[in-house]
Design a protein around this motif. Sequence first.
Motif, short mmCIF file in Angstrom:
data_model
loop_
_atom_site.label_atom_id
_atom_site.label_comp_id
_atom_site.label_asym_id
_atom_site.label_seq_id
_atom_site.Cartn_x
_atom_site.Cartn_y
_atom_site.Cartn_z
N UNK A 138 -3.40 7.58 4.96
CA UNK A 138 -3.12 6.17 4.67
C UNK A 138 -2.44 5.47 5.84
N UNK A 139 -3.18 4.62 6.52
CA UNK A 139 -2.62 3.90 7.66
C UNK A 139 -3.42 2.65 7.95
N UNK A 140 -2.80 1.77 8.72
CA UNK A 140 -3.42 0.53 9.17
C UNK A 140 -3.34 0.53 10.69
N UNK A 153 -0.63 -6.30 4.66
CA UNK A 153 -1.24 -5.32 3.77
C UNK A 153 -0.27 -4.19 3.46
N UNK A 154 0.48 -3.77 4.46
CA UNK A 154 1.42 -2.67 4.29
C UNK A 154 2.51 -2.98 3.27
N UNK A 155 2.87 -4.25 3.15
CA UNK A 155 3.88 -4.64 2.17
C UNK A 155 3.42 -4.31 0.74
N UNK A 156 2.11 -4.36 0.53
CA UNK A 156 1.54 -4.01 -0.78
C UNK A 156 1.37 -2.51 -0.94
N UNK A 157 0.89 -1.85 0.11
CA UNK A 157 0.43 -0.47 -0.01
C UNK A 157 1.43 0.57 0.47
N UNK A 158 2.35 0.16 1.34
CA UNK A 158 3.26 1.12 1.94
C UNK A 158 2.64 1.93 3.06
N UNK A 205 -4.29 -6.58 -1.84
CA UNK A 205 -3.66 -6.42 -0.52
C UNK A 205 -4.63 -6.83 0.58
N UNK A 206 -5.90 -6.44 0.42
CA UNK A 206 -6.91 -6.82 1.41
C UNK A 206 -7.05 -8.33 1.46
#
Length: 217
Positions: A138-140, A153-158, A205-206
């Motif tokens: 799991x990464x962006x 997006x990370x704020x939603x998914x971590x 998130x997307x």
Amino acid sequence: MQSFLFGHTQTGLPIMGYRFGNSGPKVLVLGGVHGDEIEGVWAANGLLSSVQKKYDLNLQLVIVPMFNLDGILMKERRNASKIDLNRNLPTKDFTSVAATERYFPGHTANSEAENQALVSYLEKEKPKFILSLHSYKPMLNYNGDCKIEAEVISKHTGYIVTDSIGYPTPGSLGTYAGVELNIPTLTYEVERGLDQASVMKQVPAIIDGLRSAERFA
């Protein structure tokens, strides 16, 4: 929504694209670059379903949910020619050498019909932002000026936000578009092994990440 023929696969199957909006910056979303990363396909199709129901983004958005359709049908990372499409793009660092067969980039850059369609699209349409949906850890992974979208997006998914996936990727979209063409490119690695319902929960998130991309106007 307008559907259109984005291109063809190496075996001649149609690669469909779906266009939304007529104002704002042009944005491209790809799913299924690697055919065995079904989570990315689910995410792209989930996004498509969501924006079909309600579209309120100030973007000229194109979604190509099943880019490597041959690979998806075969449940195979590579395309029908057994070439990794995300190592076959015409980057300055392209090499025909691969660590393993799984990552084989082909003997010549941009040899595959799928990538030829993609390169043609980028040259013609000149999108301002690209989001490519994969699955891995799991990464962006951002290339170019899209750390902001990754953080949204990370704020939603971590998910971890990083400018490196952790290993060399010659011939990749991140290098070709994000670095060499200066088109901010975000590779969204959905956590591999999630069930479809869990992937669908990431669609908001997307959408928020795409809404952030309105700033590229």
